[in-house]
Write a protein that holds these residues in place. Sequence first.
Motif, PDB file in Angstrom:
ATOM      1  N   ALA A   1       0.830  -1.209   0.000  1.00 38.91           N
ATOM      2  CA  ALA A   1       0.000   0.000   0.000  1.00 38.91           C
ATOM      3  C   ALA A   1       0.867   1.262   0.000  1.00 38.91           C
ATOM      4  O   ALA A   1       0.609   2.195  -0.776  1.00 38.91           O
ATOM      5  CB  ALA A   1      -0.934   0.004   1.202  1.00 38.91           C
ATOM      6  N   SER A   2       1.893   1.295   0.858  1.00 40.45           N
ATOM      7  CA  SER A   2       2.737   2.495   0.910  1.00 40.45           C
ATOM      8  C   SER A   2       3.540   2.652  -0.379  1.00 40.45           C
ATOM      9  O   SER A   2       3.743   3.771  -0.860  1.00 40.45           O
ATOM     10  CB  SER A   2       3.671   2.464   2.122  1.00 40.45           C
ATOM     11  N   LEU A   3       3.959   1.534  -0.958  1.00 44.11           N
ATOM     12  CA  LEU A   3       4.710   1.603  -2.210  1.00 44.11           C
ATOM     13  C   LEU A   3       3.823   2.067  -3.356  1.00 44.11           C
ATOM     14  O   LEU A   3       4.253   2.861  -4.201  1.00 44.11           O
ATOM     15  CB  LEU A   3       5.349   0.250  -2.521  1.00 44.11           C
ATOM     16  N   ALA A   4       2.584   1.605  -3.378  1.00 45.91           N
ATOM     17  CA  ALA A   4       1.637   2.046  -4.411  1.00 45.91           C
ATOM     18  C   ALA A   4       1.474   3.558  -4.346  1.00 45.91           C
ATOM     19  O   ALA A   4       1.479   4.245  -5.383  1.00 45.91           O
ATOM     20  CB  ALA A   4       0.293   1.352  -4.227  1.00 45.91           C
ATOM     21  N   GLU A   5       1.362   4.078  -3.150  1.00 49.20           N
ATOM     22  CA  GLU A   5       1.224   5.528  -2.989  1.00 49.20           C
ATOM     23  C   GLU A   5       2.485   6.259  -3.444  1.00 49.20           C
ATOM     24  O   GLU A   5       2.408   7.249  -4.173  1.00 49.20           O
ATOM     25  CB  GLU A   5       0.914   5.859  -1.533  1.00 49.20           C
ATOM     26  N   LYS A   6       3.650   5.767  -3.045  1.00 47.44           N
ATOM     27  CA  LYS A   6       4.922   6.396  -3.431  1.00 47.44           C
ATOM     28  C   LYS A   6       5.113   6.385  -4.943  1.00 47.44           C
ATOM     29  O   LYS A   6       5.599   7.350  -5.522  1.00 47.44           O
ATOM     30  CB  LYS A   6       6.106   5.668  -2.781  1.00 47.44           C
ATOM     31  N   TRP A   7       4.782   5.258  -5.580  1.00 46.49           N
ATOM     32  CA  TRP A   7       5.013   5.115  -7.011  1.00 46.49           C
ATOM     33  C   TRP A   7       3.854   5.636  -7.852  1.00 46.49           C
ATOM     34  O   TRP A   7       3.964   5.707  -9.078  1.00 46.49           O
ATOM     35  CB  TRP A   7       5.264   3.646  -7.353  1.00 46.49           C
ATOM     36  N   GLY A   8       2.744   5.955  -7.225  1.00 46.42           N
ATOM     37  CA  GLY A   8       1.590   6.451  -7.973  1.00 46.42           C
ATOM     38  C   GLY A   8       0.841   5.363  -8.733  1.00 46.42           C
ATOM     39  O   GLY A   8       0.250   5.622  -9.782  1.00 46.42           O
ATOM     40  N   TYR A   9       0.867   4.139  -8.214  1.00 47.90           N
ATOM     41  CA  TYR A   9       0.162   3.006  -8.816  1.00 47.90           C
ATOM     42  C   TYR A   9      -0.951   2.559  -7.876  1.00 47.90           C
ATOM     43  O   TYR A   9      -0.949   2.891  -6.689  1.00 47.90           O
ATOM     44  CB  TYR A   9       1.093   1.808  -9.029  1.00 47.90           C
ATOM     45  N   SER A  10      -1.833   1.736  -8.381  1.00 44.61           N
ATOM     46  CA  SER A  10      -2.836   1.114  -7.517  1.00 44.61           C
ATOM     47  C   SER A  10      -2.168  -0.029  -6.759  1.00 44.61           C
ATOM     48  O   SER A  10      -1.140  -0.567  -7.197  1.00 44.61           O
ATOM     49  CB  SER A  10      -4.006   0.578  -8.344  1.00 44.61           C
ATOM     50  N   GLU A  11      -2.778  -0.409  -5.636  1.00 45.64           N
ATOM     51  CA  GLU A  11      -2.264  -1.564  -4.895  1.00 45.64           C
ATOM     52  C   GLU A  11      -2.354  -2.821  -5.753  1.00 45.64           C
ATOM     53  O   GLU A  11      -1.487  -3.695  -5.676  1.00 45.64           O
ATOM     54  CB  GLU A  11      -3.042  -1.767  -3.600  1.00 45.64           C
ATOM     55  N   GLY A  12      -3.388  -2.907  -6.585  1.00 41.43           N
ATOM     56  CA  GLY A  12      -3.532  -4.054  -7.478  1.00 41.43           C
ATOM     57  C   GLY A  12      -2.361  -4.167  -8.436  1.00 41.43           C
ATOM     58  O   GLY A  12      -1.898  -5.273  -8.743  1.00 41.43           O
ATOM     59  N   HIS A  13      -1.860  -3.027  -8.928  1.00 41.44           N
ATOM     60  CA  HIS A  13      -0.714  -3.060  -9.841  1.00 41.44           C
ATOM     61  C   HIS A  13       0.553  -3.507  -9.103  1.00 41.44           C
ATOM     62  O   HIS A  13       1.363  -4.275  -9.655  1.00 41.44           O
ATOM     63  CB  HIS A  13      -0.499  -1.703 -10.499  1.00 41.44           C
ATOM     64  N   ILE A  14       0.713  -3.066  -7.875  1.00 38.38           N
ATOM     65  CA  ILE A  14       1.874  -3.509  -7.087  1.00 38.38           C
ATOM     66  C   ILE A  14       1.782  -5.012  -6.837  1.00 38.38           C
ATOM     67  O   ILE A  14       2.786  -5.730  -6.933  1.00 38.38           O
ATOM     68  CB  ILE A  14       1.981  -2.727  -5.756  1.00 38.38           C
ATOM     69  N   ARG A  15       0.587  -5.522  -6.540  1.00 40.30           N
ATOM     70  CA  ARG A  15       0.421  -6.972  -6.369  1.00 40.30           C
ATOM     71  C   ARG A  15       0.768  -7.702  -7.663  1.00 40.30           C
ATOM     72  O   ARG A  15       1.415  -8.753  -7.645  1.00 40.30           O
ATOM     73  CB  ARG A  15      -1.008  -7.312  -5.936  1.00 40.30           C
ATOM     74  N   TYR A  16       0.346  -7.139  -8.812  1.00 33.41           N
ATOM     75  CA  TYR A  16       0.678  -7.717 -10.121  1.00 33.41           C
ATOM     76  C   TYR A  16       2.200  -7.763 -10.308  1.00 33.41           C
ATOM     77  O   TYR A  16       2.759  -8.789 -10.717  1.00 33.41           O
ATOM     78  CB  TYR A  16       0.009  -6.895 -11.228  1.00 33.41           C
ATOM     79  N   LEU A  17       2.881  -6.668 -10.000  1.00 32.74           N
ATOM     80  CA  LEU A  17       4.343  -6.640 -10.125  1.00 32.74           C
ATOM     81  C   LEU A  17       4.989  -7.633  -9.170  1.00 32.74           C
ATOM     82  O   LEU A  17       5.979  -8.289  -9.515  1.00 32.74           O
ATOM     83  CB  LEU A  17       4.870  -5.225  -9.848  1.00 32.74           C
TER      84      LEU A  17
END
Length: 110
Positions: free
Chosen positions: A68-84
Amino acid sequence: MTTEQIRRELQDIRYYYSHKVMFDRASDCVAKNAAVELARKYNEAVQTAPPKLYDLYISLYTDNNTQASLAEKWGYSEGHIRYLNRQLYAFFQGAFEKTDKGGDEHEDGR
């Protein structure tokens, strides 16, 4: 190696890095914990990862960010971070399969 095994090992690596000072201090008077070798194994494998997956590994597992914090830092959705993160698991699966098969050969067989 299964995705579940990789997930568990990455959790151990995250724990190691979040308590690295204690692990380093204890290794001087007790012994190195297996997590130290586990981190070395993954750090070696991630050297050949695509830059975004390398960054993801560092950000999530060595810098101890949450998805969640990384999604916010990178400007992505949490779903995209989970995908990555799933792509990172797949990358490690492939890297460890090559290692297990003695995959130091080039793709063209040299």
